[in-house]
Design an enzyme around this catalytic site. Sequence first.
Site, PDB file in Angstrom:
ATOM      1  N   GLY A 159       0.826  -1.193   0.000  1.00  0.00           N
ATOM      2  CA  GLY A 159       0.000   0.000   0.000  1.00  0.00           C
ATOM      3  C   GLY A 159       0.863   1.245   0.000  1.00  0.00           C
ATOM      4  O   GLY A 159       2.045   1.209   0.354  1.00  0.00           O
ATOM      5  N   CYS A 160       0.279   2.365  -0.390  1.00  0.00           N
ATOM      6  CA  CYS A 160       1.043   3.614  -0.466  1.00  0.00           C
ATOM      7  C   CYS A 160       1.472   4.092   0.921  1.00  0.00           C
ATOM      8  O   CYS A 160       2.654   4.374   1.161  1.00  0.00           O
ATOM      9  CB  CYS A 160       0.239   4.687  -1.194  1.00  0.00           C
ATOM     10  SG  CYS A 160      -1.460   4.884  -0.615  1.00  0.00           S
ATOM     11  N   TYR A 161       0.527   4.187   1.853  1.00  0.00           N
ATOM     12  CA  TYR A 161       0.884   4.608   3.211  1.00  0.00           C
ATOM     13  C   TYR A 161       1.883   3.649   3.860  1.00  0.00           C
ATOM     14  O   TYR A 161       2.879   4.098   4.450  1.00  0.00           O
ATOM     15  CB  TYR A 161      -0.362   4.702   4.088  1.00  0.00           C
ATOM     16  CG  TYR A 161      -1.366   5.757   3.733  1.00  0.00           C
ATOM     17  CD1 TYR A 161      -1.051   7.122   3.792  1.00  0.00           C
ATOM     18  CD2 TYR A 161      -2.665   5.407   3.376  1.00  0.00           C
ATOM     19  CE1 TYR A 161      -1.997   8.086   3.498  1.00  0.00           C
ATOM     20  CE2 TYR A 161      -3.619   6.366   3.084  1.00  0.00           C
ATOM     21  CZ  TYR A 161      -3.287   7.708   3.147  1.00  0.00           C
ATOM     22  OH  TYR A 161      -4.233   8.662   2.867  1.00  0.00           O
TER      23      TYR A 161
END
EC number: 1.2.1.38
Length: 308
Positions: free
Chosen positions: A116-118
């Site tokens: 995921g990006c986060y």
Amino acid sequence: MKPKIFIDGEHGTTGLQIRARMAGRSDLELLSIPEAERRNAALREDLLNGADIAILCLPDDASREAVAMVAGNNRVRIIDTSTAHRVAPDWAYGFAEMDKAQPAKIRDARHVSNPGCYPTGAIGVIRPLRQAGILPDGYPVTVNAVSGYTGGGKQMIAQIEDENHADHISAPHFLYGLPLKHKHVPEMKMHGMLERAPIFSPSVGKFPQGMIVQVPLYLDDLAPGATLESIHAALVEHYAGQSIVEVVPLSAQLARIDATELAGKDTMKLFVFGTPGGAHVNLVALLDNLGKGASGAAVQNMDLMLSA
């Protein structure tokens, strides 16, 4: 013979970005499904089973369905950009820089879960400190972040860009995930090597692409002798020789960080902020939510898998 690549979900936000990154690559054969046929399960199954690598840009349940469609075909390898398999023990986690052995794990894997990006930003600053023994067991980690609105996919893009949308969002910045049960927390905990789940507070800014992830720490609660300098040195050592992740020199003189600085790029910058001799440190990751945080990482993982 060129490897065959099928992007299942190529007409969504992440799929379009992956497709754009492959434009002009003569070393690949891209299999494609017309947008009008994207829900044709039989056609999807044929294309999935005809691919050397299938990149899934789908919701979690649809990704699980796609994996089931190729369960008996050991030739097909999968990169899943959903959250469905990010903590599955039999899937390689597709953050190549998080560990020295990770590129080989990705290269040799049949199944790769795209991060995921986060979590990419959070794990990027947390894991090296866990491996170096600086961040102790049980430390109550907090992660605060802001993302460009494209991270919410086509629905959020429409909510923000279309003023006539029934659920138009006009705010320049807003928090979400308020019950503290965000879907990215399990992978932050697992791949960040944390004993306790972090408190994660995500937010969205009124800019398309970009991301800032912050992890503030109390120096007194870290390993004895931990300093601004030793934390920075641990990150530098961890990412030595890496071209995609850059540890910026000690950054106390910077006046600000622009969340959109790396928009359109597939790299990530890490910063260590604080006052020498002070009591606190703030670890900051800067990336494009659709770049190193999604599509760029997927293409990087594909290239590693093709190098096997």
